[in-house]
Every structure is written in C-alpha cells, then in structure tokens.
Design a protein around this motif. Sequence first.
Motif, PDB file in Angstrom:
ATOM      1  N   PHE A 140       0.860  -1.181   0.000  1.00 31.85           N
ATOM      2  CA  PHE A 140       0.000   0.000   0.000  1.00 31.85           C
ATOM      3  C   PHE A 140       0.893   1.227   0.000  1.00 31.85           C
ATOM      4  N   VAL A 141       0.512   2.243  -0.752  1.00 32.52           N
ATOM      5  CA  VAL A 141       1.260   3.502  -0.789  1.00 32.52           C
ATOM      6  C   VAL A 141       0.292   4.638  -0.460  1.00 32.52           C
ATOM      7  N   VAL A 142       0.512   5.271   0.672  1.00 34.14           N
ATOM      8  CA  VAL A 142      -0.343   6.373   1.113  1.00 34.14           C
ATOM      9  C   VAL A 142       0.320   7.696   0.730  1.00 34.14           C
ATOM     10  N   GLY A 143      -0.347   8.482  -0.094  1.00 34.01           N
ATOM     11  CA  GLY A 143       0.131   9.809  -0.447  1.00 34.01           C
ATOM     12  C   GLY A 143      -0.412  10.824   0.541  1.00 34.01           C
ATOM     13  N   VAL A 144       0.461  11.652   1.098  1.00 33.89           N
ATOM     14  CA  VAL A 144       0.051  12.697   2.044  1.00 33.89           C
ATOM     15  C   VAL A 144       0.123  14.026   1.313  1.00 33.89           C
ATOM     16  N   ASP A 145      -1.024  14.649   1.140  1.00 37.51           N
ATOM     17  CA  ASP A 145      -1.122  15.832   0.285  1.00 37.51           C
ATOM     18  C   ASP A 145      -0.885  17.113   1.074  1.00 37.51           C
ATOM     19  N   ARG A 146       0.377  17.504   1.170  1.00 39.61           N
ATOM     20  CA  ARG A 146       0.736  18.757   1.843  1.00 39.61           C
ATOM     21  C   ARG A 146       0.867  19.915   0.858  1.00 39.61           C
ATOM     22  N   ALA A 147       0.964  19.609  -0.432  1.00 38.58           N
ATOM     23  CA  ALA A 147       1.253  20.653  -1.423  1.00 38.58           C
ATOM     24  C   ALA A 147       0.158  20.767  -2.478  1.00 38.58           C
ATOM     25  N   HIS A 148      -1.056  20.349  -2.139  1.00 38.44           N
ATOM     26  CA  HIS A 148      -2.197  20.459  -3.057  1.00 38.44           C
ATOM     27  C   HIS A 148      -1.886  19.790  -4.404  1.00 38.44           C
ATOM     28  N   GLN A 149      -1.413  18.541  -4.310  1.00 37.95           N
ATOM     29  CA  GLN A 149      -1.054  17.793  -5.524  1.00 37.95           C
ATOM     30  C   GLN A 149      -1.611  16.369  -5.455  1.00 37.95           C
ATOM     31  N   ALA A 150      -2.866  16.260  -5.005  1.00 38.91           N
ATOM     32  CA  ALA A 150      -3.479  14.938  -4.832  1.00 38.91           C
ATOM     33  C   ALA A 150      -3.490  14.139  -6.129  1.00 38.91           C
ATOM     34  N   ASP A 151      -3.863  14.781  -7.233  1.00 38.18           N
ATOM     35  CA  ASP A 151      -3.924  14.072  -8.509  1.00 38.18           C
ATOM     36  C   ASP A 151      -2.543  13.570  -8.916  1.00 38.18           C
ATOM     37  N   ALA A 152      -1.520  14.418  -8.733  1.00 39.50           N
ATOM     38  CA  ALA A 152      -0.158  14.016  -9.106  1.00 39.50           C
ATOM     39  C   ALA A 152       0.332  12.863  -8.231  1.00 39.50           C
ATOM     40  N   LEU A 153      -0.007  12.875  -6.946  1.00 40.27           N
ATOM     41  CA  LEU A 153       0.388  11.775  -6.066  1.00 40.27           C
ATOM     42  C   LEU A 153      -0.220  10.463  -6.550  1.00 40.27           C
ATOM     43  N   LYS A 154      -1.484  10.506  -6.953  1.00 41.95           N
ATOM     44  CA  LYS A 154      -2.134   9.291  -7.463  1.00 41.95           C
ATOM     45  C   LYS A 154      -1.479   8.835  -8.768  1.00 41.95           C
ATOM     46  N   GLU A 155      -1.176   9.791  -9.646  1.00 39.77           N
ATOM     47  CA  GLU A 155      -0.558   9.452 -10.933  1.00 39.77           C
ATOM     48  C   GLU A 155       0.818   8.820 -10.741  1.00 39.77           C
ATOM     49  N   HIS A 156       1.522   9.230  -9.688  1.00 47.60           N
ATOM     50  CA  HIS A 156       2.876   8.719  -9.457  1.00 47.60           C
ATOM     51  C   HIS A 156       2.905   7.434  -8.635  1.00 47.60           C
ATOM     52  N   GLY A 157       1.735   6.975  -8.156  1.00 43.18           N
ATOM     53  CA  GLY A 157       1.735   5.672  -7.507  1.00 43.18           C
ATOM     54  C   GLY A 157       1.001   5.546  -6.195  1.00 43.18           C
ATOM     55  N   ALA A 158       0.371   6.611  -5.689  1.00 48.89           N
ATOM     56  CA  ALA A 158      -0.325   6.511  -4.407  1.00 48.89           C
ATOM     57  C   ALA A 158      -1.597   5.667  -4.535  1.00 48.89           C
ATOM     58  N   SER A 159      -1.794   4.748  -3.603  1.00 50.75           N
ATOM     59  CA  SER A 159      -3.016   3.944  -3.570  1.00 50.75           C
ATOM     60  C   SER A 159      -4.186   4.774  -3.066  1.00 50.75           C
ATOM     61  N   VAL A 160      -3.897   5.675  -2.127  1.00 50.35           N
ATOM     62  CA  VAL A 160      -4.894   6.550  -1.547  1.00 50.35           C
ATOM     63  C   VAL A 160      -4.186   7.834  -1.149  1.00 50.35           C
ATOM     64  N   VAL A 161      -4.909   8.951  -1.122  1.00 53.90           N
ATOM     65  CA  VAL A 161      -4.325  10.238  -0.738  1.00 53.90           C
ATOM     66  C   VAL A 161      -5.104  10.817   0.423  1.00 53.90           C
ATOM     67  N   VAL A 162      -4.388  11.263   1.463  1.00 51.64           N
ATOM     68  CA  VAL A 162      -5.005  11.898   2.626  1.00 51.64           C
ATOM     69  C   VAL A 162      -4.288  13.218   2.895  1.00 51.64           C
ATOM     70  N   ASN A 163      -4.923  14.080   3.674  1.00 59.03           N
ATOM     71  CA  ASN A 163      -4.287  15.342   4.044  1.00 59.03           C
ATOM     72  C   ASN A 163      -3.297  15.164   5.188  1.00 59.03           C
ATOM     73  N   ASP A 164      -3.544  14.148   6.025  1.00 61.70           N
ATOM     74  CA  ASP A 164      -2.696  13.886   7.182  1.00 61.70           C
ATOM     75  C   ASP A 164      -2.894  12.404   7.533  1.00 61.70           C
ATOM     76  N   ILE A 165      -1.821  11.726   7.958  1.00 60.07           N
ATOM     77  CA  ILE A 165      -1.994  10.298   8.229  1.00 60.07           C
ATOM     78  C   ILE A 165      -2.905  10.048   9.435  1.00 60.07           C
ATOM     79  N   GLY A 166      -3.083  11.071  10.264  1.00 53.03           N
ATOM     80  CA  GLY A 166      -4.037  10.943  11.343  1.00 53.03           C
ATOM     81  C   GLY A 166      -5.452  10.751  10.850  1.00 53.03           C
ATOM     82  N   ASP A 167      -5.718  11.167   9.592  1.00 58.32           N
ATOM     83  CA  ASP A 167      -7.054  10.985   9.017  1.00 58.32           C
ATOM     84  C   ASP A 167      -7.396   9.516   8.836  1.00 58.32           C
ATOM     85  N   LEU A 168      -6.386   8.645   8.851  1.00 61.05           N
ATOM     86  CA  LEU A 168      -6.617   7.217   8.642  1.00 61.05           C
ATOM     87  C   LEU A 168      -7.090   6.503   9.911  1.00 61.05           C
TER      88      LEU A 168
END
Length: 233
Positions: free
Chosen positions: A204-232
């Motif tokens: 599993f690859v969790v992308g943490v979106d600190r730079a408003h790049q959720a789409d790019a994180l997904k395109e580069h390999g994130a299984s899921v994107v969250v704003n903070d890992i505490g959200d999980l």
Amino acid sequence: MRACLFDLDGVLTSTASVHAAAWKEAFDEFLHEHDASAAPFDIDRDYPAYVDGKPRRDGVRDFLASRGIELPEGADDDAPDAHTVSGIGNRKQGLLLEVVKRDGVQPYPGAVRFLEAARDAGLRRAVVSSSENCQAFVEAAGIEDLLEVRVDGVSVREQGLHGKPAPDTFLAAAQELGVPAAQAAVFEDALAGVEAGRAGHFGFVVGVDRAHQADALKEHGASVVVNDIGDLL
C-alpha cells in the motif's frame, strides 16, 4: 499489513516547508551569481518536480539540469559559495540548520497519534528519509521512541543505496524490519517517494497531500491520498 514505512519531512514532521525555503534561498543565490537574468527557483513548481524527497545532490543535479546547467560534483567539504553540486548542497544545509536551530522541529499531531496507534496494534515502524538530518530531526521532534528503524541520507551514502524515486531505501527498511514489501505500507508526501513505493511493489502507498497535488500523487503511484496520516485513524 505488518509494517509502516514513513517518510519524515511532510509526513511525520512539518519540516518540508523549511527544506523548500532553504532550497529556494540556496538556488536563488547561485542562479543570480551564475546569470543575473535567470528566473528564480519556484517552490510551487520546481521543488516538487526536481528536489522534494531526493538525496541532496540528486536534487541539485536535477534542478540544474532543468535549467540546462551542469556543474562539477566538487567535494564533501566544498564551501557554501562554491559553484559545484556539493557547494550548493552545503549552502542549503547551512541555511536549513539555521532555521531548525531557531525554530525547532514540530511533529504533526495526527502523525504522533498514528505512530502510537501503530505501535499499540503491533505494527513495525520505520522512518525512511532522504535527509542526512533525519536522526537529529527525529530526536528534536520527540518521536524517536515511536520508530524502530531509520534509513536515511546517511544510509544512502554509506551503503551505496539509490535514493528515491528508486525503491532501495524503503526496501532496506522493510528488510531490516524483517517484513516483505508486499506486507508493508509506504507513507509519502513527495512524488519521488510515492514513485519509490510503487517501484518497490509495496502492499500500500499512502500519499500525504501537503502541497495540493493529490492528482499528481495518485498518478505517481499513491493507492490513496489523505491530508494527514491521522485521518486514517
């Protein structure tokens, strides 16, 4: 999942913005000296594309290459004003340490809660960072006792590992924890980091979106994107 492999800056601690600011100052000083008409380093565009998540010298080379500039490697002890890859890296390092000495290192509250929950659930935990400052930052943030293994920029240099976006550092951490990649989750905020997670075939690859790049994180390999890992939690 049996293990969690965390990037440091931007995932566990709020130091990514400090790194970005230090890189901008170091590159802008060099660019002005090299060519006074050169466009300055753009944190929003250049930092995530060429520098974020990579070992220091790789970031220097990749950004300069984007501007058509090639410099000699230089030596580890090059002066901060030297026009070499090492010199620019040392300039950034000095600026970074000044800010950290003044302001300290703060962990994200959600990250601390997640680390504690992972520990309590019996999950193995490692920090995997390209920074050679990783150990000092982990200690300053007060989260050292929540992490079992550290693979960082020092490990890259001493063990001859390839830095992110290669998966070497994450694979080394999983091996040290005794957990197969397929049973480990990667937590990353950098595009190079999520690429490394995908390249290493982690479960599993969790992308943490600190730079408003959720789409790019997904395109580069994130299984899921969250704003903070505490959200999980």
